[in-house]
Scaffold this motif. Sequence first.
Motif, PDB file in Angstrom:
ATOM      1  N   ILE A  18      -5.127  -2.709  -3.721  1.00 39.09           N
ATOM      2  CA  ILE A  18      -4.292  -2.292  -4.851  1.00 39.09           C
ATOM      3  C   ILE A  18      -3.995  -3.475  -5.764  1.00 39.09           C
ATOM      4  CG2 ILE A  18      -1.998  -1.428  -5.484  1.00 39.09           C
ATOM      5  CD1 ILE A  18      -2.201   0.310  -2.841  1.00 39.09           C
ATOM      6  N   LEU A  19      -3.613  -4.602  -5.186  1.00 41.51           N
ATOM      7  CA  LEU A  19      -3.294  -5.778  -6.009  1.00 41.51           C
ATOM      8  C   LEU A  19      -4.510  -6.314  -6.762  1.00 41.51           C
ATOM      9  CD1 LEU A  19      -0.840  -7.800  -3.744  1.00 41.51           C
ATOM     10  CD2 LEU A  19      -0.307  -6.529  -5.838  1.00 41.51           C
ATOM     11  N   SER A  20      -5.696  -6.119  -6.200  1.00 39.36           N
ATOM     12  CA  SER A  20      -6.894  -6.621  -6.883  1.00 39.36           C
ATOM     13  C   SER A  20      -7.179  -5.853  -8.167  1.00 39.36           C
ATOM     14  CB  SER A  20      -8.107  -6.582  -5.960  1.00 39.36           C
ATOM     15  OG  SER A  20      -8.524  -5.248  -5.745  1.00 39.36           O
ATOM     16  N   THR A  21      -6.621  -4.655  -8.286  1.00 36.09           N
ATOM     17  CA  THR A  21      -6.798  -3.883  -9.518  1.00 36.09           C
ATOM     18  C   THR A  21      -5.532  -3.827 -10.350  1.00 36.09           C
ATOM     19  OG1 THR A  21      -6.297  -1.797  -8.400  1.00 36.09           O
ATOM     20  CG2 THR A  21      -8.612  -2.448  -8.511  1.00 36.09           C
ATOM     21  N   SER A  26       4.869  -2.917  -9.013  1.00 39.78           N
ATOM     22  CA  SER A  26       6.163  -3.249  -8.403  1.00 39.78           C
ATOM     23  C   SER A  26       6.060  -3.113  -6.881  1.00 39.78           C
ATOM     24  CB  SER A  26       7.254  -2.307  -8.928  1.00 39.78           C
ATOM     25  OG  SER A  26       7.058  -0.997  -8.423  1.00 39.78           O
ATOM     26  N   ALA A  27       6.940  -3.794  -6.187  1.00 41.92           N
ATOM     27  CA  ALA A  27       6.966  -3.708  -4.721  1.00 41.92           C
ATOM     28  C   ALA A  27       7.275  -2.280  -4.278  1.00 41.92           C
ATOM     29  CB  ALA A  27       7.987  -4.690  -4.153  1.00 41.92           C
ATOM     30  N   THR A  28       8.131  -1.609  -5.020  1.00 43.81           N
ATOM     31  CA  THR A  28       8.478  -0.225  -4.677  1.00 43.81           C
ATOM     32  C   THR A  28       7.264   0.688  -4.786  1.00 43.81           C
ATOM     33  OG1 THR A  28      10.730  -0.603  -5.461  1.00 43.81           O
ATOM     34  CG2 THR A  28      10.023   1.698  -5.256  1.00 43.81           C
ATOM     35  N   GLU A  29       6.518   0.557  -5.884  1.00 39.64           N
ATOM     36  CA  GLU A  29       5.330   1.396  -6.076  1.00 39.64           C
ATOM     37  C   GLU A  29       4.231   1.016  -5.081  1.00 39.64           C
ATOM     38  OE1 GLU A  29       2.623   4.233  -7.523  1.00 39.64           O
ATOM     39  OE2 GLU A  29       4.800   4.097  -7.500  1.00 39.64           O
ATOM     40  N   LEU A  30       4.087  -0.272  -4.796  1.00 38.66           N
ATOM     41  CA  LEU A  30       3.110  -0.721  -3.806  1.00 38.66           C
ATOM     42  C   LEU A  30       3.441  -0.109  -2.444  1.00 38.66           C
ATOM     43  CD1 LEU A  30       0.669  -2.512  -3.107  1.00 38.66           C
ATOM     44  CD2 LEU A  30       2.283  -4.405  -2.775  1.00 38.66           C
ATOM     45  N   ALA A  31       4.699  -0.157  -2.056  1.00 40.51           N
ATOM     46  CA  ALA A  31       5.140   0.415  -0.776  1.00 40.51           C
ATOM     47  C   ALA A  31       4.837   1.915  -0.721  1.00 40.51           C
ATOM     48  CB  ALA A  31       6.631   0.162  -0.574  1.00 40.51           C
ATOM     49  N   ARG A  32       5.139   2.608  -1.802  1.00 42.28           N
ATOM     50  CA  ARG A  32       4.878   4.046  -1.842  1.00 42.28           C
ATOM     51  C   ARG A  32       3.386   4.329  -1.680  1.00 42.28           C
ATOM     52  NH1 ARG A  32       2.843   7.767  -4.661  1.00 42.28           N
ATOM     53  NH2 ARG A  32       2.304   6.515  -6.469  1.00 42.28           N
ATOM     54  N   ARG A  33       2.556   3.546  -2.339  1.00 41.49           N
ATOM     55  CA  ARG A  33       1.114   3.811  -2.312  1.00 41.49           C
ATOM     56  C   ARG A  33       0.466   3.485  -0.969  1.00 41.49           C
ATOM     57  NH1 ARG A  33      -1.397   1.791  -7.844  1.00 41.49           N
ATOM     58  NH2 ARG A  33      -3.307   2.194  -6.685  1.00 41.49           N
ATOM     59  N   ILE A 149     -22.932  -6.105 -15.535  1.00 37.20           N
ATOM     60  CA  ILE A 149     -22.755  -4.794 -14.915  1.00 37.20           C
ATOM     61  C   ILE A 149     -21.470  -4.777 -14.088  1.00 37.20           C
ATOM     62  CG2 ILE A 149     -23.809  -3.014 -13.456  1.00 37.20           C
ATOM     63  CD1 ILE A 149     -25.384  -3.850 -16.101  1.00 37.20           C
ATOM     64  N   LYS A 150     -21.232  -5.849 -13.336  1.00 35.88           N
ATOM     65  CA  LYS A 150     -20.014  -5.986 -12.515  1.00 35.88           C
ATOM     66  C   LYS A 150     -19.653  -7.450 -12.490  1.00 35.88           C
ATOM     67  CE  LYS A 150     -18.096  -5.201  -7.935  1.00 35.88           C
ATOM     68  NZ  LYS A 150     -18.348  -4.782  -6.564  1.00 35.88           N
ATOM     69  N   GLU A 151     -18.424  -7.757 -12.901  1.00 32.48           N
ATOM     70  CA  GLU A 151     -17.992  -9.147 -12.929  1.00 32.48           C
ATOM     71  C   GLU A 151     -16.782  -9.434 -12.053  1.00 32.48           C
ATOM     72  OE1 GLU A 151     -19.211 -11.777 -16.549  1.00 32.48           O
ATOM     73  OE2 GLU A 151     -17.694 -10.335 -17.168  1.00 32.48           O
ATOM     74  N   PHE A 152     -15.936  -8.459 -11.779  1.00 36.00           N
ATOM     75  CA  PHE A 152     -14.700  -8.729 -11.057  1.00 36.00           C
ATOM     76  C   PHE A 152     -14.800  -8.234  -9.629  1.00 36.00           C
ATOM     77  CE2 PHE A 152     -12.892 -10.209 -14.789  1.00 36.00           C
ATOM     78  CZ  PHE A 152     -13.139  -9.335 -15.822  1.00 36.00           C
ATOM     79  N   THR A 153     -14.087  -8.930  -8.732  1.00 35.72           N
ATOM     80  CA  THR A 153     -14.085  -8.519  -7.338  1.00 35.72           C
ATOM     81  C   THR A 153     -13.044  -7.459  -7.115  1.00 35.72           C
ATOM     82  OG1 THR A 153     -12.546 -10.279  -6.792  1.00 35.72           O
ATOM     83  CG2 THR A 153     -14.870 -10.746  -6.510  1.00 35.72           C
TER      84      THR A 153
END
Length: 153
Positions: A18-21, A26-33, A149-153
């Motif tokens: 999730i953080l890579s994208t 927020s920590a709250t939304e991260l926790a929920r996901r 074509i793809k640059e980001f991890t």
Amino acid sequence: MANDRIPIDRFDEAILRILSTDGRISATELARRIGLSKSPTQARLKRLEETGIITGYRALLDPIRMGQAHVAFVEVKLSDTREAALQAFNRAVLAVPEVEQCHMIASRFDYLLKVRTGDIQEYRRVLAERISALPHVASTSTYVAMEAIKEFT
């Protein structure tokens, strides 16, 4: 380096994915996901930072909108591959702002550089004045990228 591997579980993997994208979540939304409460999520996030799995947060920039659309990959062969020569090259290449990435390679050449410039004329200048002038450079070969074509991890 293989011994430095930090064990991570499925919750850690979800946090990292999730953080890579979305590094601004927020920590709250991260926790929920990821399906945990906020406190354990924050503790996991702190552990991932402290152990060096998460090395930082940064804005992703669009190089094309910034006038840096030209990408070339450069094979660099050194005239000397003793440790002192490698270290001299490593230190010097860090000072070339157009070099976006530099990798030591086990191949018929020694390094592979990703170089980003505004256009082919600017690249030619960077190659002649900066890359070819790096310590112990014997030869270079350039490959111009036509499309990413793809640059980001």
